[in-house]
Write an enzyme that holds these catalytic residues in place. Structure first.
Site, PDB file in Angstrom:
ATOM      1  N   HIS A  71      -5.928  -5.749 -10.905  1.00 24.82           N
ATOM      2  CA  HIS A  71      -5.341  -6.752 -10.016  1.00 24.82           C
ATOM      3  C   HIS A  71      -5.053  -8.050 -10.766  1.00 24.82           C
ATOM      4  CE1 HIS A  71      -7.563  -3.982  -7.378  1.00 24.82           C
ATOM      5  NE2 HIS A  71      -6.581  -4.192  -6.539  1.00 24.82           N
TER       6      HIS A  71
ATOM      7  N   GLU B 292       0.812  -1.214   0.000  1.00 23.14           N
ATOM      8  CA  GLU B 292       0.000   0.000   0.000  1.00 23.14           C
ATOM      9  C   GLU B 292       0.850   1.270   0.000  1.00 23.14           C
ATOM     10  OE1 GLU B 292      -2.933   0.305  -0.668  1.00 23.14           O
ATOM     11  OE2 GLU B 292      -3.892  -1.595  -0.261  1.00 23.14           O
TER      12      GLU B 292
END
Length: 546
Positions: free
Chosen positions: A448, A361
Protein backbone atom coordinates in the site's frame (compact mmCIF):
# COMPACT_ATOMS: atom_id res chain seq x y z
CA UNK A 1 -6.59 0.09 1.87
CA UNK A 2 -4.41 -0.08 4.96
CA UNK A 3 -4.43 2.48 7.74
CA UNK A 4 -0.92 3.82 8.27
CA UNK A 5 -1.47 3.26 11.98
CA UNK A 6 -2.46 -0.39 11.59
CA UNK A 7 -0.48 -1.87 8.75
CA UNK A 8 -1.84 -5.36 9.42
CA UNK A 9 -5.21 -4.13 8.16
CA UNK A 10 -5.45 -5.19 4.55
CA UNK A 11 -8.24 -3.12 3.05
CA UNK A 12 -8.44 -2.45 -0.69
CA UNK A 13 -6.17 -5.22 -1.86
CA UNK A 14 -6.43 -8.22 -4.15
CA UNK A 15 -7.15 -11.83 -4.72
CA UNK A 16 -4.00 -12.57 -6.65
CA UNK A 17 -2.21 -14.92 -8.97
CA UNK A 18 0.38 -17.52 -8.10
CA UNK A 19 3.87 -16.23 -8.80
CA UNK A 20 6.22 -13.81 -7.06
CA UNK A 21 7.75 -10.52 -7.98
CA UNK A 22 10.25 -10.84 -5.13
CA UNK A 23 12.90 -12.06 -7.53
CA UNK A 24 12.31 -9.03 -9.75
CA UNK A 25 12.64 -11.16 -12.85
CA UNK A 26 12.93 -9.17 -16.07
CA UNK A 27 9.89 -9.37 -18.30
CA UNK A 28 10.92 -10.42 -21.79
CA UNK A 29 9.44 -8.37 -24.60
CA UNK A 30 10.76 -10.39 -27.50
CA UNK A 31 9.35 -8.18 -30.22
CA UNK A 32 8.58 -4.49 -30.36
CA UNK A 33 5.27 -3.32 -31.73
CA UNK A 34 5.23 -1.04 -34.74
CA UNK A 35 3.57 2.37 -34.48
CA UNK A 36 -0.13 2.18 -35.25
CA UNK A 37 -2.49 4.91 -36.39
CA UNK A 38 -5.11 6.39 -34.18
CA UNK A 39 -8.77 6.16 -35.03
CA UNK A 40 -9.43 9.87 -35.57
CA UNK A 41 -11.00 11.47 -32.53
CA UNK A 42 -12.29 8.14 -31.22
CA UNK A 43 -10.50 5.38 -29.33
CA UNK A 44 -7.09 4.38 -30.71
CA UNK A 45 -6.99 1.62 -33.31
CA UNK A 46 -4.94 -0.60 -30.99
CA UNK A 47 -7.33 -0.25 -28.05
CA UNK A 48 -9.10 -3.45 -26.99
CA UNK A 49 -12.50 -3.97 -28.56
CA UNK A 50 -15.66 -5.12 -26.85
CA UNK A 51 -16.12 -8.81 -27.59
CA UNK A 52 -19.49 -10.50 -27.63
CA UNK A 53 -19.71 -13.71 -25.63
CA UNK A 54 -19.70 -15.69 -28.87
CA UNK A 55 -16.68 -13.82 -30.25
CA UNK A 56 -14.69 -14.27 -27.04
CA UNK A 57 -15.58 -17.95 -26.88
CA UNK A 58 -14.48 -18.32 -30.49
CA UNK A 59 -11.09 -16.72 -29.83
CA UNK A 60 -10.55 -18.90 -26.77
CA UNK A 61 -11.53 -21.99 -28.78
CA UNK A 62 -9.07 -21.06 -31.51
CA UNK A 63 -6.31 -20.54 -28.95
CA UNK A 64 -6.97 -23.92 -27.35
CA UNK A 65 -7.01 -25.64 -30.73
CA UNK A 66 -3.58 -24.20 -31.52
CA UNK A 67 -1.87 -24.88 -28.20
CA UNK A 68 0.72 -27.31 -29.56
CA UNK A 69 1.67 -25.06 -32.46
CA UNK A 70 1.90 -21.99 -30.21
CA UNK A 71 4.11 -23.86 -27.73
CA UNK A 72 6.42 -24.84 -30.58
CA UNK A 73 6.44 -21.34 -32.06
CA UNK A 74 7.57 -19.75 -28.81
CA UNK A 75 10.16 -22.42 -28.06
CA UNK A 76 8.67 -24.36 -25.14
CA UNK A 77 10.15 -27.75 -24.24
CA UNK A 78 8.48 -31.09 -24.91
CA UNK A 79 7.44 -31.43 -21.25
CA UNK A 80 5.74 -28.03 -21.16
CA UNK A 81 2.14 -27.30 -22.09
CA UNK A 82 0.11 -24.11 -22.28
CA UNK A 83 -3.26 -23.44 -20.63
CA UNK A 84 -5.35 -20.59 -22.06
CA UNK A 85 -6.34 -18.03 -19.44
CA UNK A 86 -7.63 -14.96 -21.29
CA UNK A 87 -7.72 -13.25 -24.65
CA UNK A 88 -7.85 -9.60 -25.74
CA UNK A 89 -8.40 -8.40 -29.31
CA UNK A 90 -7.46 -4.92 -30.50
CA UNK A 91 -9.38 -2.87 -33.01
CA UNK A 92 -6.58 -3.38 -35.56
CA UNK A 93 -6.90 -7.16 -35.33
CA UNK A 94 -3.98 -7.88 -33.01
CA UNK A 95 -4.76 -10.62 -30.48
CA UNK A 96 -3.07 -10.93 -27.07
CA UNK A 97 -3.56 -14.40 -25.60
CA UNK A 98 -2.61 -14.98 -21.96
CA UNK A 99 -1.48 -18.45 -20.90
CA UNK A 100 -0.58 -20.33 -17.76
CA UNK A 101 1.97 -23.15 -18.14
CA UNK A 102 2.44 -26.71 -16.91
CA UNK A 103 5.52 -28.94 -16.74
CA UNK A 104 4.90 -32.70 -16.81
CA UNK A 105 1.34 -31.84 -15.79
CA UNK A 106 2.36 -29.72 -12.77
CA UNK A 107 1.30 -26.06 -12.54
CA UNK A 108 4.22 -23.67 -13.08
CA UNK A 109 3.95 -20.76 -10.65
CA UNK A 110 5.57 -17.79 -12.37
CA UNK A 111 5.28 -19.44 -15.77
CA UNK A 112 2.57 -17.21 -17.21
CA UNK A 113 3.08 -15.46 -20.52
CA UNK A 114 1.26 -13.43 -23.18
CA UNK A 115 1.57 -14.21 -26.89
CA UNK A 116 0.96 -11.27 -29.25
CA UNK A 117 -0.40 -12.30 -32.66
CA UNK A 118 -1.03 -10.15 -35.73
CA UNK A 119 -4.34 -10.14 -37.59
CA UNK A 120 -2.80 -12.57 -40.09
CA UNK A 121 -2.00 -15.03 -37.30
CA UNK A 122 1.75 -14.40 -37.16
CA UNK A 123 3.37 -14.39 -33.71
CA UNK A 124 4.80 -10.91 -33.15
CA UNK A 125 6.20 -11.33 -29.66
CA UNK A 126 5.93 -12.89 -26.22
CA UNK A 127 5.82 -11.26 -22.79
CA UNK A 128 7.03 -13.71 -20.12
CA UNK A 129 6.81 -13.65 -16.34
CA UNK A 130 10.04 -15.66 -16.18
CA UNK A 131 12.84 -16.14 -18.72
CA UNK A 132 14.20 -19.22 -16.95
CA UNK A 133 14.41 -22.50 -18.85
CA UNK A 134 12.20 -25.20 -17.37
CA UNK A 135 14.25 -28.32 -16.75
CA UNK A 136 13.98 -30.34 -13.55
CA UNK A 137 16.16 -33.36 -12.78
CA UNK A 138 13.40 -35.11 -10.85
CA UNK A 139 9.74 -34.76 -9.93
CA UNK A 140 10.13 -36.89 -6.80
CA UNK A 141 9.98 -34.83 -3.57
CA UNK A 142 12.54 -35.42 -0.84
CA UNK A 143 10.26 -34.18 1.93
CA UNK A 144 6.74 -35.37 2.74
CA UNK A 145 3.70 -33.25 1.92
CA UNK A 146 2.80 -33.29 5.62
CA UNK A 147 6.04 -31.42 6.38
CA UNK A 148 5.03 -28.61 4.03
CA UNK A 149 1.54 -28.56 5.52
CA UNK A 150 2.90 -28.29 9.07
CA UNK A 151 5.14 -25.41 8.01
CA UNK A 152 2.23 -23.56 6.41
CA UNK A 153 -0.01 -23.99 9.46
CA UNK A 154 2.77 -22.69 11.68
CA UNK A 155 3.27 -19.60 9.53
CA UNK A 156 -0.44 -18.86 9.62
CA UNK A 157 -0.52 -19.10 13.41
CA UNK A 158 2.59 -16.91 13.68
CA UNK A 159 0.70 -14.24 11.75
CA UNK A 160 -2.10 -14.33 14.30
CA UNK A 161 -4.47 -16.38 12.17
CA UNK A 162 -7.45 -17.64 14.14
CA UNK A 163 -8.81 -21.14 13.55
CA UNK A 164 -6.11 -21.90 10.97
CA UNK A 165 -7.12 -24.89 8.88
CA UNK A 166 -5.86 -26.45 5.68
CA UNK A 167 -8.07 -25.19 2.86
CA UNK A 168 -6.09 -27.07 0.24
CA UNK A 169 -3.66 -29.87 1.00
CA UNK A 170 -0.13 -29.46 -0.39
CA UNK A 171 0.00 -29.89 -4.15
CA UNK A 172 3.14 -30.39 -6.20
CA UNK A 173 4.05 -27.41 -8.38
CA UNK A 174 7.06 -26.01 -10.21
CA UNK A 175 8.26 -22.75 -8.67
CA UNK A 176 9.68 -20.60 -11.48
CA UNK A 177 9.38 -17.10 -10.06
CA UNK A 178 12.51 -17.16 -7.94
CA UNK A 179 15.26 -17.82 -10.46
CA UNK A 180 16.11 -21.45 -11.22
CA UNK A 181 12.86 -23.49 -11.35
CA UNK A 182 12.47 -26.06 -8.57
CA UNK A 183 9.96 -28.68 -7.51
CA UNK A 184 7.80 -27.35 -4.67
CA UNK A 185 4.63 -27.79 -2.65
CA UNK A 186 1.91 -25.15 -2.48
CA UNK A 187 -0.32 -25.27 0.62
CA UNK A 188 -3.34 -23.03 1.26
CA UNK A 189 -4.37 -22.27 4.86
CA UNK A 190 -7.82 -20.93 5.72
CA UNK A 191 -9.32 -19.43 8.87
CA UNK A 192 -9.22 -15.72 9.71
CA UNK A 193 -6.53 -13.05 9.82
CA UNK A 194 -5.98 -11.12 13.04
CA UNK A 195 -8.44 -8.34 12.08
CA UNK A 196 -11.27 -10.71 11.13
CA UNK A 197 -10.55 -10.86 7.39
CA UNK A 198 -10.87 -14.39 5.98
CA UNK A 199 -7.50 -16.03 5.37
CA UNK A 200 -6.23 -17.79 2.27
CA UNK A 201 -2.53 -18.02 3.07
CA UNK A 202 -0.56 -19.63 0.25
CA UNK A 203 2.81 -21.08 1.26
CA UNK A 204 5.31 -22.42 -1.29
CA UNK A 205 7.84 -24.91 0.11
CA UNK A 206 10.92 -26.37 -1.61
CA UNK A 207 10.11 -30.07 -2.06
CA UNK A 208 13.79 -30.99 -1.78
CA UNK A 209 14.95 -28.95 1.22
CA UNK A 210 11.77 -27.99 3.07
CA UNK A 211 12.76 -24.32 2.82
CA UNK A 212 9.95 -21.78 2.56
CA UNK A 213 10.26 -20.19 -0.88
CA UNK A 214 7.38 -17.75 -0.72
CA UNK A 215 4.11 -16.92 0.98
CA UNK A 216 1.26 -14.60 0.18
CA UNK A 217 -2.23 -13.86 1.37
CA UNK A 218 -4.73 -14.24 -1.48
CA UNK A 219 -7.36 -12.22 0.36
CA UNK A 220 -6.05 -8.72 0.86
CA UNK A 221 -7.75 -5.78 1.94
CA UNK A 222 -9.65 -3.27 0.21
CA UNK A 223 -33.57 4.55 -6.72
CA UNK A 224 -31.13 4.12 -3.61
CA UNK A 225 -30.58 6.53 -0.77
CA UNK A 226 -26.89 5.89 -0.21
CA UNK A 227 -24.59 7.05 2.53
CA UNK A 228 -21.84 8.40 0.26
CA UNK A 229 -23.34 9.03 -3.18
CA UNK A 230 -26.69 10.57 -2.36
CA UNK A 231 -29.86 9.57 -4.16
CA UNK A 232 -29.06 7.33 -7.13
CA UNK A 233 -30.89 5.18 -9.66
CA UNK A 234 -30.42 1.45 -9.13
CA UNK A 235 -31.20 -1.40 -11.49
CA UNK A 236 -33.30 -3.90 -9.50
CA UNK A 237 -35.51 -6.92 -10.15
CA UNK A 238 -39.27 -7.06 -9.58
CA UNK A 239 -41.33 -10.22 -9.21
CA UNK A 240 -44.89 -10.06 -7.96
CA UNK A 241 -44.91 -7.76 -4.95
CA UNK A 242 -41.21 -8.19 -4.17
CA UNK A 243 -38.16 -6.22 -5.28
CA UNK A 244 -34.54 -7.42 -4.92
CA UNK A 245 -31.14 -5.80 -5.33
CA UNK A 246 -30.49 -7.80 -8.49
CA UNK A 247 -29.09 -6.10 -11.60
CA UNK A 248 -29.91 -8.26 -14.61
CA UNK A 249 -28.73 -5.51 -16.95
CA UNK A 250 -25.14 -5.99 -15.75
CA UNK A 251 -24.55 -9.70 -15.66
CA UNK A 252 -26.93 -10.49 -12.79
CA UNK A 253 -25.11 -8.73 -9.95
CA UNK A 254 -26.74 -9.34 -6.56
CA UNK A 255 -26.22 -7.58 -3.23
CA UNK A 256 -26.54 -9.57 0.02
CA UNK A 257 -26.81 -8.73 3.71
CA UNK A 258 -24.44 -10.78 5.89
CA UNK A 259 -26.04 -9.31 9.03
CA UNK A 260 -22.63 -9.29 10.79
CA UNK A 261 -21.77 -12.91 9.98
CA UNK A 262 -18.35 -13.79 8.58
CA UNK A 263 -19.21 -16.63 6.24
CA UNK A 264 -21.82 -17.70 3.75
CA UNK A 265 -23.55 -15.62 1.11
CA UNK A 266 -26.03 -13.89 3.39
CA UNK A 267 -29.57 -12.88 2.50
CA UNK A 268 -30.40 -11.19 -0.79
CA UNK A 269 -31.77 -7.71 -0.12
CA UNK A 270 -35.52 -7.95 -0.72
CA UNK A 271 -38.47 -5.70 0.12
CA UNK A 272 -41.94 -4.70 -1.03
CA UNK A 273 -40.93 -1.35 -2.57
CA UNK A 274 -38.15 -0.12 -4.83
CA UNK A 275 -36.61 2.57 -2.59
CA UNK A 276 -33.49 1.27 -0.85
CA UNK A 277 -32.08 2.78 2.33
CA UNK A 278 -32.52 6.24 3.79
CA UNK A 279 -28.97 7.59 3.70
CA UNK A 280 -28.34 6.55 7.32
CA UNK A 281 -26.31 3.65 8.67
CA UNK A 282 -29.16 2.58 10.96
CA UNK A 283 -30.96 1.31 7.87
CA UNK A 284 -29.29 -1.90 6.68
CA UNK A 285 -30.32 -1.27 3.08
CA UNK A 286 -28.33 1.99 2.92
CA UNK A 287 -25.01 0.12 2.72
CA UNK A 288 -26.67 -2.30 0.29
CA UNK A 289 -27.60 0.61 -1.96
CA UNK A 290 -24.03 1.96 -1.84
CA UNK A 291 -22.61 -1.45 -2.72
CA UNK A 292 -25.09 -2.01 -5.56
CA UNK A 293 -24.36 1.47 -6.93
CA UNK A 294 -20.61 0.88 -6.71
CA UNK A 295 -20.91 -2.39 -8.62
CA UNK A 296 -23.11 -0.70 -11.21
CA UNK A 297 -20.71 2.22 -11.66
CA UNK A 298 -17.67 -0.09 -11.88
CA UNK A 299 -19.32 -2.30 -14.52
CA UNK A 300 -20.26 0.78 -16.57
CA UNK A 301 -16.77 2.28 -16.29
CA UNK A 302 -15.06 -0.83 -17.65
CA UNK A 303 -17.70 -1.31 -20.35
CA UNK A 304 -17.77 2.30 -21.54
CA UNK A 305 -14.04 3.01 -21.20
CA UNK A 306 -12.44 -0.24 -22.34
CA UNK A 307 -15.23 -2.33 -23.83
CA UNK A 308 -14.75 -4.83 -21.00
CA UNK A 309 -17.90 -6.76 -20.05
CA UNK A 310 -17.53 -7.60 -16.37
CA UNK A 311 -14.54 -8.51 -14.24
CA UNK A 312 -13.70 -11.61 -16.28
CA UNK A 313 -14.82 -9.97 -19.53
CA UNK A 314 -17.35 -12.77 -19.94
CA UNK A 315 -20.55 -10.79 -19.34
CA UNK A 316 -21.08 -12.30 -15.88
CA UNK A 317 -21.25 -10.30 -12.67
CA UNK A 318 -19.68 -10.89 -9.30
CA UNK A 319 -21.83 -10.37 -6.21
CA UNK A 320 -21.53 -8.09 -3.19
CA UNK A 321 -21.93 -8.69 0.56
CA UNK A 322 -22.36 -5.92 3.14
CA UNK A 323 -22.41 -5.83 6.96
CA UNK A 324 -19.53 -8.28 7.33
CA UNK A 325 -18.50 -9.05 10.93
CA UNK A 326 -18.66 -6.57 13.77
CA UNK A 327 -16.92 -3.18 13.59
CA UNK A 328 -14.83 -4.58 10.73
CA UNK A 329 -12.66 -1.77 9.32
CA UNK A 330 -11.97 -3.41 5.98
CA UNK A 331 -13.31 -4.34 2.59
CA UNK A 332 -11.97 -7.11 0.40
CA UNK A 333 -12.22 -8.89 -2.92
CA UNK A 334 -12.12 -12.70 -2.85
CA UNK A 335 -11.48 -14.52 -6.12
CA UNK A 336 -12.51 -17.86 -4.61
CA UNK A 337 -16.14 -16.72 -4.25
CA UNK A 338 -15.83 -14.10 -7.00
CA UNK A 339 -17.39 -11.63 -4.60
CA UNK A 340 -16.93 -8.23 -2.98
CA UNK A 341 -17.33 -7.83 0.80
CA UNK A 342 -17.67 -4.69 2.95
CA UNK A 343 -17.33 -4.16 6.68
CA UNK A 344 -19.17 -1.45 8.60
CA UNK A 345 -16.13 0.32 10.01
CA UNK A 346 -15.41 1.53 13.52
CA UNK A 347 -18.40 1.10 15.82
CA UNK A 348 -20.32 -0.19 12.79
CA UNK A 349 -20.92 3.45 11.84
CA UNK A 350 -18.69 3.98 8.77
CA UNK A 351 -19.31 1.23 6.19
CA UNK A 352 -16.52 0.97 3.63
CA UNK A 353 -18.93 1.17 0.68
CA UNK A 354 -17.79 4.40 -0.96
CA UNK A 355 -17.52 4.59 -4.73
CA UNK A 356 -13.74 4.53 -5.03
CA UNK A 357 -13.53 1.62 -2.58
CA UNK A 358 -15.96 -0.38 -4.73
CA UNK A 359 -14.07 0.46 -7.91
CA UNK A 360 -10.74 -0.28 -6.25
CA UNK A 361 -11.71 -3.67 -4.88
CA UNK A 362 -13.45 -4.98 -7.98
CA UNK A 363 -10.46 -3.83 -10.03
CA UNK A 364 -8.40 -6.32 -8.02
CA UNK A 365 -10.62 -8.93 -9.63
CA UNK A 366 -9.78 -7.53 -13.07
CA UNK A 367 -6.05 -7.66 -12.27
CA UNK A 368 -6.38 -11.23 -11.01
CA UNK A 369 -8.06 -12.25 -14.25
CA UNK A 370 -5.56 -10.45 -16.50
CA UNK A 371 -1.95 -9.80 -15.47
CA UNK A 372 -2.27 -11.60 -12.13
CA UNK A 373 0.25 -9.22 -10.56
CA UNK A 374 1.71 -11.00 -7.53
CA UNK A 375 0.78 -9.24 -4.29
CA UNK A 376 4.34 -8.96 -3.05
CA UNK A 377 7.38 -6.85 -3.84
CA UNK A 378 7.18 -4.32 -6.66
CA UNK A 379 4.48 -6.25 -8.53
CA UNK A 380 2.36 -5.99 -5.37
CA UNK A 381 2.73 -2.22 -5.42
CA UNK A 382 1.69 -2.21 -9.07
CA UNK A 383 -1.30 -4.41 -8.21
CA UNK A 384 -2.43 -2.04 -5.48
CA UNK A 385 -1.81 1.02 -7.65
CA UNK A 386 -3.84 -0.49 -10.50
CA UNK A 387 -6.84 -0.61 -8.18
CA UNK A 388 -6.25 2.97 -7.03
CA UNK A 389 -5.97 4.09 -10.66
CA UNK A 390 -9.07 2.27 -11.82
CA UNK A 391 -11.04 3.14 -8.68
CA UNK A 392 -10.24 6.78 -9.41
CA UNK A 393 -11.43 6.22 -12.98
CA UNK A 394 -14.71 4.82 -11.67
CA UNK A 395 -15.23 7.83 -9.43
CA UNK A 396 -14.63 10.32 -12.24
CA UNK A 397 -16.75 8.35 -14.72
CA UNK A 398 -19.72 8.16 -12.32
CA UNK A 399 -19.84 11.99 -12.29
CA UNK A 400 -21.78 11.96 -9.02
CA UNK A 401 -22.13 15.39 -7.42
CA UNK A 402 -22.20 13.89 -3.92
CA UNK A 403 -18.87 12.12 -4.53
CA UNK A 404 -17.10 13.90 -7.41
CA UNK A 405 -14.00 12.46 -9.01
CA UNK A 406 -10.63 13.29 -7.49
CA UNK A 407 -7.11 11.92 -7.09
CA UNK A 408 -7.66 11.15 -3.41
CA UNK A 409 -8.15 7.56 -2.24
CA UNK A 410 -10.68 6.71 0.46
CA UNK A 411 -11.51 10.33 1.23
CA UNK A 412 -15.08 9.46 2.22
CA UNK A 413 -14.57 6.57 4.63
CA UNK A 414 -12.24 8.20 7.19
CA UNK A 415 -10.42 4.95 7.90
CA UNK A 416 -7.66 6.73 9.85
CA UNK A 417 -10.15 8.63 12.01
CA UNK A 418 -8.61 12.04 11.23
CA UNK A 419 -10.85 13.09 8.34
CA UNK A 420 -8.01 12.84 5.83
CA UNK A 421 -7.83 10.70 2.69
CA UNK A 422 -6.04 7.40 2.95
CA UNK A 423 -3.78 8.06 -0.05
CA UNK A 424 -2.86 10.95 -2.35
CA UNK A 425 -1.92 10.33 -5.97
CA UNK A 426 -0.28 13.70 -6.68
CA UNK A 427 2.22 13.37 -3.83
CA UNK A 428 1.84 9.96 -2.16
CA UNK A 429 4.16 10.74 0.77
CA UNK A 430 1.52 13.10 2.17
CA UNK A 431 -0.07 10.04 3.81
CA UNK A 432 3.03 9.61 5.96
CA UNK A 433 4.24 6.35 4.48
CA UNK A 434 3.86 6.01 0.70
CA UNK A 435 6.75 6.38 -1.72
CA UNK A 436 6.84 9.32 -4.13
CA UNK A 437 9.72 7.86 -6.13
CA UNK A 438 11.31 4.53 -6.94
CA UNK A 439 14.29 3.30 -4.91
CA UNK A 440 16.01 -0.08 -4.87
CA UNK A 441 14.34 -0.81 -1.53
CA UNK A 442 10.76 0.12 -2.49
CA UNK A 443 9.86 -3.51 -3.16
CA UNK A 444 10.44 -4.29 0.51
CA UNK A 445 7.77 -1.85 1.66
CA UNK A 446 4.14 -2.66 2.35
CA UNK A 447 2.37 -2.80 -1.02
CA UNK A 448 0.00 0.00 0.00
CA UNK A 449 3.07 2.23 0.33
CA UNK A 450 5.15 0.98 -2.61
CA UNK A 451 2.08 1.61 -4.79
CA UNK A 452 2.81 5.31 -4.42
CA UNK A 453 5.38 5.20 -7.23
CA UNK A 454 2.82 4.02 -9.79
CA UNK A 455 0.07 6.25 -8.40
CA UNK A 456 2.40 9.24 -8.72
CA UNK A 457 3.34 8.17 -12.27
CA UNK A 458 -0.30 7.97 -13.28
CA UNK A 459 -1.14 11.39 -11.83
CA UNK A 460 1.83 12.96 -13.64
CA UNK A 461 0.86 11.26 -16.90
CA UNK A 462 -2.75 12.37 -16.63
CA UNK A 463 -2.42 15.85 -15.13
CA UNK A 464 1.24 16.85 -15.19
CA UNK A 465 3.53 18.26 -12.53
CA UNK A 466 3.22 21.41 -10.43
CA UNK A 467 0.40 23.14 -8.60
CA UNK A 468 -3.12 23.09 -9.99
CA UNK A 469 -6.75 22.88 -8.92
CA UNK A 470 -8.91 20.12 -10.40
CA UNK A 471 -12.58 19.88 -9.54
CA UNK A 472 -12.13 22.15 -6.56
CA UNK A 473 -9.25 20.10 -5.07
CA UNK A 474 -5.75 21.57 -4.87
CA UNK A 475 -2.84 19.40 -6.01
CA UNK A 476 0.90 20.01 -6.22
CA UNK A 477 2.86 17.18 -7.82
CA UNK A 478 6.67 17.25 -7.73
CA UNK A 479 9.18 15.26 -9.78
CA UNK A 480 12.36 13.62 -8.54
CA UNK A 481 14.65 15.58 -10.87
CA UNK A 482 12.69 18.82 -10.85
CA UNK A 483 11.58 18.31 -14.45
CA UNK A 484 8.27 19.57 -15.79
CA UNK A 485 5.80 16.93 -16.98
CA UNK A 486 2.88 17.87 -19.20
CA UNK A 487 -0.13 15.63 -18.73
CA UNK A 488 -1.99 13.96 -21.61
CA UNK A 489 -5.35 13.78 -19.85
CA UNK A 490 -6.91 11.10 -17.69
CA UNK A 491 -8.72 9.39 -20.59
CA UNK A 492 -5.51 8.62 -22.50
CA UNK A 493 -3.61 7.73 -19.33
CA UNK A 494 -6.29 5.17 -18.45
CA UNK A 495 -6.15 3.64 -21.93
CA UNK A 496 -2.37 3.25 -21.69
CA UNK A 497 -2.48 1.66 -18.22
CA UNK A 498 -5.28 -0.76 -19.14
CA UNK A 499 -3.55 -1.72 -22.39
CA UNK A 500 -0.33 -2.45 -20.50
CA UNK A 501 -2.21 -4.40 -17.79
CA UNK A 502 -4.05 -6.62 -20.24
CA UNK A 503 -1.38 -7.05 -22.93
CA UNK A 504 2.09 -6.60 -21.38
CA UNK A 505 2.08 -7.05 -17.60
CA UNK A 506 2.58 -10.50 -16.09
CA UNK A 507 2.60 -11.89 -12.56
CA UNK A 508 6.22 -10.83 -11.96
CA UNK A 509 6.17 -7.35 -13.53
CA UNK A 510 8.27 -4.86 -11.54
CA UNK A 511 8.60 -1.09 -12.01
CA UNK A 512 11.23 -1.34 -14.75
CA UNK A 513 8.97 -3.81 -16.58
CA UNK A 514 5.95 -1.54 -16.03
CA UNK A 515 7.84 1.26 -17.76
CA UNK A 516 8.53 -1.03 -20.73
CA UNK A 517 4.94 -2.26 -20.76
CA UNK A 518 3.37 1.20 -20.72
CA UNK A 519 5.75 2.41 -23.43
CA UNK A 520 4.74 -0.59 -25.56
CA UNK A 521 1.10 0.27 -24.84
CA UNK A 522 1.65 3.91 -25.81
CA UNK A 523 3.35 2.77 -29.03
CA UNK A 524 0.43 0.51 -29.87
CA UNK A 525 -2.18 3.16 -29.14
CA UNK A 526 -0.58 6.39 -30.30
CA UNK A 527 2.73 5.62 -32.04
CA UNK A 528 6.38 5.53 -30.97
CA UNK A 529 6.94 9.19 -31.92
CA UNK A 530 3.76 10.47 -30.30
CA UNK A 531 3.38 13.05 -27.58
CA UNK A 532 1.71 10.34 -25.50
CA UNK A 533 4.79 8.06 -25.74
CA UNK A 534 7.06 10.93 -24.72
CA UNK A 535 4.75 11.78 -21.81
CA UNK A 536 4.98 8.19 -20.53
CA UNK A 537 8.78 8.46 -20.64
CA UNK A 538 8.71 11.81 -18.85
CA UNK A 539 6.30 10.65 -16.14
CA UNK A 540 8.40 7.56 -15.34
CA UNK A 541 11.52 9.74 -15.23
CA UNK A 542 9.64 12.04 -12.85
CA UNK A 543 9.26 9.17 -10.37
CA UNK A 544 12.85 7.96 -10.98
CA UNK A 545 12.04 4.81 -12.97
CA UNK A 546 14.49 4.54 -15.87
Amino acid sequence: MTSRNTRHHTVLAAAIATATAAALMGTALTASAAPRPTAGSGRPAAAPVALSAAARTGLLRTARAGLARTAEDIGLGAKEKLVVKDVVKDADGTVHTRYERTYEGLPVLGGDLVVHTSESGRTEGVTRASKATLKLATLTPRIAATTAQKQALGLAKDKGSAKATTDRAPRKVVWAAGGKPVLAYETVIGGFQDDGTPSRLHVVTDAATGKKLFQYQSIETGVGNTLYSGKVDLATAHSGSSYTLTDDTRGGHKTYDLDHKQDGTGTLFSQDNDTWGDGKTTNAATAGADAAYGAQATWDFYKDTFGRSGIKNDGKAAYSRVHYGNAYVNAFWDDSCFCMTYGDGTNDSDPLTSLDVAGHEMSHGVTSNTAGLEYSGESGGLNEATSDIMGTGVEFAANNSADPGDYLIGEKIDINGDGKPLRYMDKPSKDGGSADYWTSSVGGEDVHYSSGVANHFFYLLAEGSGAKTIGGVDYDSPTKDGSTVTGIGRAKALQIWYKALTSYFTSTTDYADARKGTLSAATDLYGADSAEYKAVEAAWTGVDVH
